[in-house]
Design a protein around this motif. Sequence first.
Motif, PDB file in Angstrom:
ATOM      1  N   VAL A   9      47.146  35.952  28.286  1.00 50.09           N
ATOM      2  CA  VAL A   9      47.258  37.399  28.073  1.00 50.09           C
ATOM      3  C   VAL A   9      46.080  37.889  27.234  1.00 50.09           C
ATOM      4  O   VAL A   9      45.716  37.270  26.223  1.00 50.09           O
ATOM      5  N   CYS A  10      45.504  39.005  27.663  1.00 47.46           N
ATOM      6  CA  CYS A  10      44.428  39.637  26.900  1.00 47.46           C
ATOM      7  C   CYS A  10      44.709  41.132  26.796  1.00 47.46           C
ATOM      8  O   CYS A  10      45.439  41.699  27.615  1.00 47.46           O
ATOM      9  N   LEU A  11      44.093  41.750  25.799  1.00 44.71           N
ATOM     10  CA  LEU A  11      44.406  43.139  25.469  1.00 44.71           C
ATOM     11  C   LEU A  11      43.140  43.864  25.044  1.00 44.71           C
ATOM     12  O   LEU A  11      42.289  43.289  24.370  1.00 44.71           O
ATOM     13  N   SER A  12      43.050  45.130  25.433  1.00 47.21           N
ATOM     14  CA  SER A  12      41.861  45.908  25.069  1.00 47.21           C
ATOM     15  C   SER A  12      42.177  47.392  25.136  1.00 47.21           C
ATOM     16  O   SER A  12      43.092  47.823  25.841  1.00 47.21           O
ATOM     17  N   ILE A  13      41.345  48.173  24.432  1.00 45.38           N
ATOM     18  CA  ILE A  13      41.379  49.612  24.643  1.00 45.38           C
ATOM     19  C   ILE A  13      40.951  49.922  26.076  1.00 45.38           C
ATOM     20  O   ILE A  13      40.376  49.092  26.769  1.00 45.38           O
ATOM     21  N   GLY A  14      41.223  51.127  26.512  1.00 52.06           N
ATOM     22  CA  GLY A  14      40.726  51.566  27.803  1.00 52.06           C
ATOM     23  C   GLY A  14      39.236  51.859  27.732  1.00 52.06           C
ATOM     24  O   GLY A  14      38.579  51.666  26.709  1.00 52.06           O
ATOM     25  N   GLY A  15      38.673  52.305  28.841  1.00 49.49           N
ATOM     26  CA  GLY A  15      37.263  52.680  28.856  1.00 49.49           C
ATOM     27  C   GLY A  15      36.352  51.493  28.648  1.00 49.49           C
ATOM     28  O   GLY A  15      36.410  50.507  29.392  1.00 49.49           O
ATOM     29  N   PRO A  16      35.510  51.519  27.611  1.00 44.49           N
ATOM     30  CA  PRO A  16      34.501  50.471  27.436  1.00 44.49           C
ATOM     31  C   PRO A  16      35.094  49.091  27.224  1.00 44.49           C
ATOM     32  O   PRO A  16      34.581  48.103  27.739  1.00 44.49           O
ATOM     33  N   GLY A  17      36.170  48.996  26.456  1.00 49.78           N
ATOM     34  CA  GLY A  17      36.791  47.691  26.229  1.00 49.78           C
ATOM     35  C   GLY A  17      37.326  47.086  27.508  1.00 49.78           C
ATOM     36  O   GLY A  17      37.153  45.894  27.777  1.00 49.78           O
ATOM     37  N   ALA A  18      37.970  47.917  28.300  1.00 45.73           N
ATOM     38  CA  ALA A  18      38.508  47.441  29.580  1.00 45.73           C
ATOM     39  C   ALA A  18      37.385  46.963  30.487  1.00 45.73           C
ATOM     40  O   ALA A  18      37.493  45.923  31.151  1.00 45.73           O
ATOM     41  N   ILE A  19      36.298  47.711  30.524  1.00 42.83           N
ATOM     42  CA  ILE A  19      35.159  47.329  31.374  1.00 42.83           C
ATOM     43  C   ILE A  19      34.601  45.978  30.940  1.00 42.83           C
ATOM     44  O   ILE A  19      34.253  45.136  31.773  1.00 42.83           O
ATOM     45  N   HIS A  20      34.525  45.749  29.638  1.00 44.61           N
ATOM     46  CA  HIS A  20      34.046  44.462  29.141  1.00 44.61           C
ATOM     47  C   HIS A  20      34.904  43.303  29.647  1.00 44.61           C
ATOM     48  O   HIS A  20      34.423  42.176  29.791  1.00 44.61           O
ATOM     49  N   MET A  21      36.180  43.553  29.884  1.00 44.03           N
ATOM     50  CA  MET A  21      37.098  42.486  30.283  1.00 44.03           C
ATOM     51  C   MET A  21      36.903  42.017  31.716  1.00 44.03           C
ATOM     52  O   MET A  21      37.347  40.923  32.087  1.00 44.03           O
ATOM     53  N   LEU A  22      36.262  42.829  32.524  1.00 41.49           N
ATOM     54  CA  LEU A  22      36.230  42.543  33.962  1.00 41.49           C
ATOM     55  C   LEU A  22      35.669  41.156  34.273  1.00 41.49           C
ATOM     56  O   LEU A  22      36.177  40.466  35.169  1.00 41.49           O
ATOM     57  N   ASN A  23      34.642  40.731  33.582  1.00 37.18           N
ATOM     58  CA  ASN A  23      34.029  39.445  33.911  1.00 37.18           C
ATOM     59  C   ASN A  23      35.031  38.299  33.756  1.00 37.18           C
ATOM     60  O   ASN A  23      35.158  37.453  34.642  1.00 37.18           O
ATOM     61  N   GLY A  24      35.729  38.274  32.635  1.00 41.50           N
ATOM     62  CA  GLY A  24      36.709  37.212  32.419  1.00 41.50           C
ATOM     63  C   GLY A  24      37.869  37.287  33.386  1.00 41.50           C
ATOM     64  O   GLY A  24      38.414  36.261  33.806  1.00 41.50           O
ATOM     65  N   LEU A  25      38.256  38.514  33.766  1.00 39.84           N
ATOM     66  CA  LEU A  25      39.363  38.657  34.711  1.00 39.84           C
ATOM     67  C   LEU A  25      38.950  38.212  36.106  1.00 39.84           C
ATOM     68  O   LEU A  25      39.756  37.638  36.853  1.00 39.84           O
ATOM     69  N   TYR A  26      37.694  38.451  36.477  1.00 41.18           N
ATOM     70  CA  TYR A  26      37.223  37.936  37.765  1.00 41.18           C
ATOM     71  C   TYR A  26      37.171  36.406  37.750  1.00 41.18           C
ATOM     72  O   TYR A  26      37.411  35.760  38.782  1.00 41.18           O
ATOM     73  N   ASP A  27      36.875  35.822  36.610  1.00 38.14           N
ATOM     74  CA  ASP A  27      36.922  34.366  36.507  1.00 38.14           C
ATOM     75  C   ASP A  27      38.334  33.867  36.798  1.00 38.14           C
ATOM     76  O   ASP A  27      38.525  32.893  37.533  1.00 38.14           O
ATOM     77  N   ALA A  28      39.342  34.538  36.234  1.00 40.09           N
ATOM     78  CA  ALA A  28      40.737  34.162  36.493  1.00 40.09           C
ATOM     79  C   ALA A  28      41.099  34.369  37.955  1.00 40.09           C
ATOM     80  O   ALA A  28      41.747  33.521  38.576  1.00 40.09           O
ATOM     81  N   LYS A  29      40.674  35.502  38.513  1.00 45.14           N
ATOM     82  CA  LYS A  29      40.968  35.775  39.922  1.00 45.14           C
ATOM     83  C   LYS A  29      40.391  34.688  40.821  1.00 45.14           C
ATOM     84  O   LYS A  29      41.082  34.140  41.688  1.00 45.14           O
ATOM     85  N   MET A  30      39.126  34.366  40.627  1.00 49.15           N
ATOM     86  CA  MET A  30      38.438  33.479  41.552  1.00 49.15           C
ATOM     87  C   MET A  30      38.833  32.021  41.357  1.00 49.15           C
ATOM     88  O   MET A  30      38.719  31.212  42.283  1.00 49.15           O
ATOM     89  N   ASP A  31      39.331  31.672  40.162  1.00 45.94           N
ATOM     90  CA  ASP A  31      39.850  30.322  39.946  1.00 45.94           C
ATOM     91  C   ASP A  31      41.366  30.255  40.108  1.00 45.94           C
ATOM     92  O   ASP A  31      41.987  29.220  39.829  1.00 45.94           O
ATOM     93  N   HIS A  32      41.976  31.362  40.551  1.00 48.61           N
ATOM     94  CA  HIS A  32      43.391  31.391  40.944  1.00 48.61           C
ATOM     95  C   HIS A  32      44.328  30.960  39.814  1.00 48.61           C
ATOM     96  O   HIS A  32      45.159  30.059  39.984  1.00 48.61           O
ATOM     97  N   VAL A  33      44.182  31.611  38.647  1.00 49.23           N
ATOM     98  CA  VAL A  33      45.076  31.307  37.532  1.00 49.23           C
ATOM     99  C   VAL A  33      45.746  32.590  37.048  1.00 49.23           C
ATOM    100  O   VAL A  33      45.185  33.683  37.157  1.00 49.23           O
ATOM    101  N   PRO A  34      46.960  32.485  36.495  1.00 49.25           N
ATOM    102  CA  PRO A  34      47.726  33.680  36.112  1.00 49.25           C
ATOM    103  C   PRO A  34      47.291  34.261  34.771  1.00 49.25           C
ATOM    104  O   PRO A  34      47.286  33.568  33.745  1.00 49.25           O
ATOM    105  N   VAL A  35      46.929  35.536  34.792  1.00 51.34           N
ATOM    106  CA  VAL A  35      46.534  36.255  33.578  1.00 51.34           C
ATOM    107  C   VAL A  35      47.130  37.658  33.632  1.00 51.34           C
ATOM    108  O   VAL A  35      47.159  38.281  34.698  1.00 51.34           O
ATOM    109  N   VAL A  36      47.587  38.141  32.491  1.00 55.13           N
ATOM    110  CA  VAL A  36      48.029  39.536  32.353  1.00 55.13           C
ATOM    111  C   VAL A  36      47.075  40.238  31.397  1.00 55.13           C
ATOM    112  O   VAL A  36      46.822  39.750  30.284  1.00 55.13           O
ATOM    113  N   ALA A  37      46.534  41.369  31.836  1.00 54.60           N
ATOM    114  CA  ALA A  37      45.650  42.183  31.006  1.00 54.60           C
ATOM    115  C   ALA A  37      46.361  43.482  30.650  1.00 54.60           C
ATOM    116  O   ALA A  37      46.814  44.211  31.541  1.00 54.60           O
ATOM    117  N   ILE A  38      46.462  43.754  29.354  1.00 50.68           N
ATOM    118  CA  ILE A  38      47.059  45.003  28.866  1.00 50.68           C
ATOM    119  C   ILE A  38      45.914  45.922  28.449  1.00 50.68           C
ATOM    120  O   ILE A  38      45.148  45.595  27.537  1.00 50.68           O
TER     121      ILE A  38
END
Length: 575
Positions: free
Chosen positions: A71-100
């Motif tokens: 689980v990871c958490l961030s403000i919206g806007g710039p913080g959320a955008i920063h998260m995209l790289n790590g979330l794509y890593d989770a997507k492409m390696d097929h592992v469960p992640v929840v982003a708030i």
Amino acid sequence: MAKINAADKMVQVMEAWGIDNVYGLPGDSVDTTVEALYRARDKVRFTQVRHEEVAALAAASHAKLTGQVGVCLSIGGPGAIHMLNGLYDAKMDHVPVVAILGQIQSKLLNTGYFQEVDSPKLFDDVAVYNKLVTSPETVPAVMDEAIRMAYLHHGVAVLTIPDDVPDHKIEDSFRPTADLFTESHPAIDPADIDKALGMIQTAKRPVAFFGVGAKGAQAEAKEFVERYSLPFIQTMPAKGVIDDDHPNALGQVGKLGTKPAYEAMFDADLLILVGTDYPYAPYLNGRIPAIQIELEPTRIGKRHQVEVGMVADAKDALQQLNAKGQPLKESAWLKACRKNMGTWRKWMGDVTSKSHQGVLPSRTFSKLSEVAADNAVWSVDVGTSTSFGARFITAKSTQKYIISAWLGTMGCALPGAIASKEAMPERPVYAVCGDGAFAMVMQDFVTAVKYDLPMVVVVLNNHLLAFIEYEQQSVGQQNYGIDLADIDFAKFAEACGGIGVNVTTDEEFDAAIERYKNPTKPVIINCASTDEAPLPGKIVWDEAEGYMKFGLGYMKEQFRIPELPPLRELMRQFL
């Protein structure tokens, strides 16, 4: 009925699912959720990072290590955008992640307010579940469903929550479904087991190929290759499913693999794919029949035509194959593969002892592997670290080995080490990275110091984007834009409150790694590494042509021959 704050109820749902840590940064559009985490701090930790990308990469690493949702958490806007790289890593390696993700207050949505970003639209491609939460009453149910969907689809669930929404009292009536959730596995057709066994029994030169889908079947995979006398290959993210030094092991296949694995693949007459969606089709022998065991039905036959395709959990399928078939004696094929691998290991021993100046990367990894405990965790970065890790870390089935496999994002090793130490504090943790990769996330070394996470971070500091150097050369391009200014990472470690060591020779590295086998603080070993070529296990003709083109262009511009890997290494891996 009793009332409860919606944010508190959401955190209770997370706790019911076994979530005990959230990585992130607070801020105005997510502070209501952070306040709820504060109230539940004895049950769910909040690990504050210095960059949101690190939060997402750490959450993805947590999922890779444990199989449990990160689980990871961030403000919206710039913080959320920063998260995209790590979330794509989770997507492409097929592992469960929840982003708030936070969001501006509901009454301000769609007004073009400060930091307003359309998060559901932005995260649509990365998410298997993607919701904008607008009702306090639905907050706990949506979180419950998000976790369930992340597990069910082995991917990323994203919740965008305007900060005012969870800051309301709701009826305390929702009950999480964690106790009811099970991942069911399809029944295996006995005819498929019989047909697969028949193919294995009659094949003259079979080879098994294991992916991350076999991680939950380590004992069964080992029994399988021993029972049927199979040489086997493991994908990079599956490294250590079976011990790398097992007599039947051939290492990895592909650019970062071994020559014996490449040769076995193309000499084989049967390919047994177990839990892998290996994407590099040119390194798969498409001319031979294949058996595929894969839990995700859309992947059956995706990379290779198959004679038998079992939509099944690897553990279930291997158990049945092991129980029903007769053991096979050691074949001339297996003996030949073992002999070939013995020669390769001797070659790699030569590589680590060649003449050089500074700290030799291949030897660095070999030494790390030698001293690491049986329960160590390896968090290996992208670049030459990936290549040398594949070749020179002899991973054990009792160890953990994580990389950014499909996205291949630089900077993954430090977040992975942080997640490793949080999830498995009793294990020694090694992060290994190049200077380019480490510099992308180095600010979060202070996170390891802050939370008292003793680990060893080895930085191969050669002032180069070294993997890109050889990528350019292999296609005949001249090296450009790859030089890096030097950073004294040891001084940086000390400035963060950790331990920093500069090493300039192999002997100094040996002394440092022995000294910090059981560190009491986070340690950076800053290695003055020589520029060592991460040669492919098997150099194919296109790559040889590329190197020749590079060499001719270099001589034309520089009026001298470029520095090249030792000729013996080049010829061994080309012929």
